[in-house]
Design a protein around this motif. Structure first.
Motif, PDB file in Angstrom:
ATOM      1  N   PRO A  25       0.833  -1.209   0.000  1.00 59.50           N
ATOM      2  CA  PRO A  25       0.000   0.000   0.000  1.00 59.50           C
ATOM      3  C   PRO A  25       0.868   1.259   0.000  1.00 59.50           C
ATOM      4  CG  PRO A  25       0.013  -1.037   2.171  1.00 59.50           C
ATOM      5  CD  PRO A  25       0.695  -1.991   1.239  1.00 59.50           C
ATOM      6  N   ASP A  26       0.344   2.322  -0.576  1.00 59.53           N
ATOM      7  CA  ASP A  26       1.083   3.576  -0.618  1.00 59.53           C
ATOM      8  C   ASP A  26       1.118   4.206   0.773  1.00 59.53           C
ATOM      9  OD1 ASP A  26       2.556   5.568  -1.776  1.00 59.53           O
ATOM     10  OD2 ASP A  26       0.857   6.639  -2.648  1.00 59.53           O
ATOM     11  N   PHE A  27       2.154   4.967   1.059  1.00 59.12           N
ATOM     12  CA  PHE A  27       2.262   5.680   2.340  1.00 59.12           C
ATOM     13  C   PHE A  27       3.220   6.856   2.179  1.00 59.12           C
ATOM     14  CE2 PHE A  27       5.621   2.555   2.281  1.00 59.12           C
ATOM     15  CZ  PHE A  27       6.708   3.187   2.856  1.00 59.12           C
ATOM     16  N   ASP A  28       3.155   7.795   3.097  1.00 58.85           N
ATOM     17  CA  ASP A  28       4.020   8.976   3.056  1.00 58.85           C
ATOM     18  C   ASP A  28       5.421   8.625   3.547  1.00 58.85           C
ATOM     19  OD1 ASP A  28       2.007  10.639   2.132  1.00 58.85           O
ATOM     20  OD2 ASP A  28       1.346  11.170   4.166  1.00 58.85           O
ATOM     21  N   LEU A  29       6.419   8.989   2.754  1.00 64.21           N
ATOM     22  CA  LEU A  29       7.808   8.865   3.202  1.00 64.21           C
ATOM     23  C   LEU A  29       8.150  10.067   4.078  1.00 64.21           C
ATOM     24  CD1 LEU A  29       9.430   7.769  -0.174  1.00 64.21           C
ATOM     25  CD2 LEU A  29       9.028   6.303   1.824  1.00 64.21           C
ATOM     26  N   THR A  30       8.910   9.821   5.121  1.00 70.28           N
ATOM     27  CA  THR A  30       9.269  10.909   6.046  1.00 70.28           C
ATOM     28  C   THR A  30      10.658  11.478   5.789  1.00 70.28           C
ATOM     29  OG1 THR A  30      10.081   9.278   7.633  1.00 70.28           O
ATOM     30  CG2 THR A  30       7.795  10.014   7.877  1.00 70.28           C
ATOM     31  N   GLY A  31      11.417  10.844   4.888  1.00 71.80           N
ATOM     32  CA  GLY A  31      12.766  11.314   4.613  1.00 71.80           C
ATOM     33  C   GLY A  31      13.539  10.236   3.879  1.00 71.80           C
TER      34      GLY A  31
ATOM     35  N   LYS B 202      15.430   0.209  13.009  1.00 75.26           N
ATOM     36  CA  LYS B 202      15.175   1.622  13.302  1.00 75.26           C
ATOM     37  C   LYS B 202      13.849   2.116  12.729  1.00 75.26           C
ATOM     38  CE  LYS B 202      19.933   3.170  13.998  1.00 75.26           C
ATOM     39  NZ  LYS B 202      19.665   3.757  15.330  1.00 75.26           N
ATOM     40  N   GLY B 203      13.096   1.201  12.086  1.00 77.45           N
ATOM     41  CA  GLY B 203      11.762   1.568  11.617  1.00 77.45           C
ATOM     42  C   GLY B 203      11.701   2.073  10.203  1.00 77.45           C
ATOM     43  N   VAL B 204      12.652   1.690   9.363  1.00 81.19           N
ATOM     44  CA  VAL B 204      12.648   2.140   7.972  1.00 81.19           C
ATOM     45  C   VAL B 204      11.329   1.777   7.298  1.00 81.19           C
ATOM     46  CG1 VAL B 204      13.667   0.028   6.996  1.00 81.19           C
ATOM     47  CG2 VAL B 204      14.079   2.239   5.885  1.00 81.19           C
ATOM     48  N   GLY B 205      10.847   2.679   6.436  1.00 81.08           N
ATOM     49  CA  GLY B 205       9.564   2.425   5.776  1.00 81.08           C
ATOM     50  C   GLY B 205       9.691   1.663   4.488  1.00 81.08           C
ATOM     51  N   ALA B 206      10.803   1.890   3.761  1.00 83.47           N
ATOM     52  CA  ALA B 206      11.001   1.243   2.461  1.00 83.47           C
ATOM     53  C   ALA B 206      12.479   1.320   2.110  1.00 83.47           C
ATOM     54  CB  ALA B 206      10.159   1.926   1.389  1.00 83.47           C
TER      55      ALA B 206
ATOM     56  N   ASN C  23       9.670   5.334   8.874  1.00 84.06           N
ATOM     57  CA  ASN C  23       9.113   5.549   7.533  1.00 84.06           C
ATOM     58  C   ASN C  23      10.045   6.310   6.582  1.00 84.06           C
ATOM     59  OD1 ASN C  23       6.844   4.021   7.846  1.00 84.06           O
ATOM     60  ND2 ASN C  23       5.450   5.738   8.175  1.00 84.06           N
ATOM     61  N   ASN C  24      11.337   6.280   6.882  1.00 83.14           N
ATOM     62  CA  ASN C  24      12.324   6.789   5.920  1.00 83.14           C
ATOM     63  C   ASN C  24      12.463   5.818   4.749  1.00 83.14           C
ATOM     64  OD1 ASN C  24      14.946   8.456   7.881  1.00 83.14           O
ATOM     65  ND2 ASN C  24      12.870   9.084   7.404  1.00 83.14           N
TER      66      ASN C  24
END
Length: 455
Positions: free
Chosen positions: A22-28, A61-65, A39-40
């Motif tokens: 699913p699509d999501f907002d990247l934070t950096g 560390k919670g990387v998003g992608a 979500n980086n």
């Protein structure tokens, strides 16, 4: 960061089935797994260490992608964008992001002074606009796209420093960034080993016009004859700066250890910069010219220059615990830059003696010995009492100074003798003395600076 996972996938033309997630907002975006936040997007680069091997750390560390170009399989549950080259993908993403966010781009290069000029320009433009600048020395094919992708969402003016070692590197950076304004601080001898001559360096610096908007502005030093002929066929506006016969010309009113005041032609405004040296006035003239191009008032430009913060290790005044004044300029060096700072240092008022500590200037090629020896013209016993030289290339300068300086006031140390150099400085320096340290970064004189602060 205003970027989604699917949006990034389309921008870089990822080759895998990325819509399975699913699509999501990247934070950096980060290429160092240690800096990953929730979500980086992780960019595993292939260098001395392959960034793909740090994917587990990024996940923790919670990387998003993540981008992925390794032959081994990507983590199954992590949203992944498959590409052939992760660095190129990051660069392509930066190009896309620039077009999306539409900041005005200012590009700055030069053999010396580009970081100081970047700092001055950002301080000036920040008086009226939301600004962001290259952080530290992130000025290459990795650092520049990284800077673009890290600019705050509200950025209106993006100031990018562009560095180089070889021909065609700035051409690439300029085409990537598509600047609206470009400036060349000076042509020195840095990297002459790779470019053959100062003319070769000038041509390489002029590559900054490769992506420059045709309606844009190019700012160049008036006293550099190698540059002006290269501008004749350019469609952009050309503006020169300098202390004589320039479009933006300065007259120095007062020069002190910690500030320089000057006026520019056609104005009664007194500008002050919190650094010494004619060369820094030249850097300030670039910032003034850029401010004028964007129609800032002289008062705003004046305030910006007076308050700008200099990046560490660029002509930085420090003081030891006993009162020794230390001018640290140990980040880079070439003969032109070394001569300019020595000329300014020689005129600085002091109650003690002046001491110069000079280390090797690297990457000067086959003429390195003669270039090092030529610095002797800017060292006079009547102005600089004692000279301390460090490194194999400085042997040539030592030899040329033996007829000018008494032996007890001239010291030479090999690169393996840094501790002995430091010990000698501790012996000869006294409270109220003034010492300058100047060398290429690879000589590690910052370590000597740290030791001197403890005296």
């Amino acid at each position: 960061m205003k970027l989604t996972f699917w949006e990034a996938a389309e921008a870089i033309k990822a080759t895998n089935d990325w819509k399975q997630w699913p699509d999501f907002d990247l934070t950096g975006i980060e290429f160092d797994s240690r800096l990953i936040q929730s979500n980086n997007l992780f960019v595993p680069l292939k260098g001395e260490n392959d960034g793909h091997s740090f994917i587990e750390s990024a996940i923790e560390k919670g990387v998003g992608a993540t981008l992925w170009s390794a032959t081994k399989a990507a983590p199954e549950k992590l949203p992944t964008l498959q590409v052939s080259d992760t660095l190129k993908a990051m660069q392509d993403l930066a190009v896309y992001y620039l077009k999306k966010m539409k900041p005005t781009v200012i590009a700055i290069t030069g053999s010396n002074g580009k970081t100081t000029t970047k700092d001055m320009t950002e301080a000036v433009l920040a008086q009226q606009f939301k600004t962001y600048k290259t952080q530290g020395n992130y000025n290459n094919d990795i650092g520049l796209p990284y800077t673009i992708l890290h600019m705050p969402d509200e950025t209106e003016k993006l100031i990018l420093e562009m560095g180089m070692d070889h021909a065609n590197e700035i051409d690439f950076l300029s085409r990537l960034a598509q600047p609206d304004v470009a400036a060349i601080t000076m042509i020195g001898e840095a990297h002459i080993e790779n470019l053959g001559s100062r003319a070769g360096i000038a041509k390489a610096k002029m590559e900054i016009t490769a992506g420059l908007a045709k309606s844009g502005l190019l700012i160049i030093p008036a006293d550099e004859p190698l540059l002006l002929p290269l501008t004749k066929e350019l469609p952009q506006a050309i503006k020169t700066f300098g202390l004589v016969q320039a479009d933006c010309m300065a007259e120095i009113i007062e020069a002190q250890k910690e500030f320089t005041s000057f006026k520019i032609s056609g104005s009664n405004t007194l500008f002050t910069i919190p650094v010494l040296g004619e060369y820094n006035v030249g850097n300030a003239l670039i910032a003034i010219s850029i401010g004028q191009w964007f129609e800032l008032s002289e008062e705003k430009i004046k305030i910006g220059l007076a308050d700008f913060k200099l990046t560490k290790n660029r002509t930085e005044w420090l003081k030891s615990s006993t009162g020794i004044e230390i001018l640290s300029d140990v980040y880079n060096a070439n003969p032109t830059a070394m001569n300019l700072v020595l000329d300014s240092f020689s005129q600085m008022p002091t109650q003690g003696k002046r001491v110069a500590v000079l280390g090797d200037m690297l990457e000067l090629g086959p003429d390195s010995a003669s270039m090092h020896a030529s610095v002797s013209e800017h060292l006079k016993p009547t102005e600089i009492d004692e000279v301390v030289l460090y490194g194999s290339e400085m042997q040539a300068l030592y030899d040329s100074l033996t007829t000018k300086y008494e032996k007890k006031y001239l010291h030479y140390f090999k690169k393996t003798e840094k501790a002995a150099l430091t010990d000698t400085l501790k012996e000869i320096l006294e409270p109220k003395d003034m010492v300058i340290l100047k060398a290429s970064n690879g000589m590690g004189l910052n370590e000597v600076v740290t030791k001197l602060l403890e005296i």
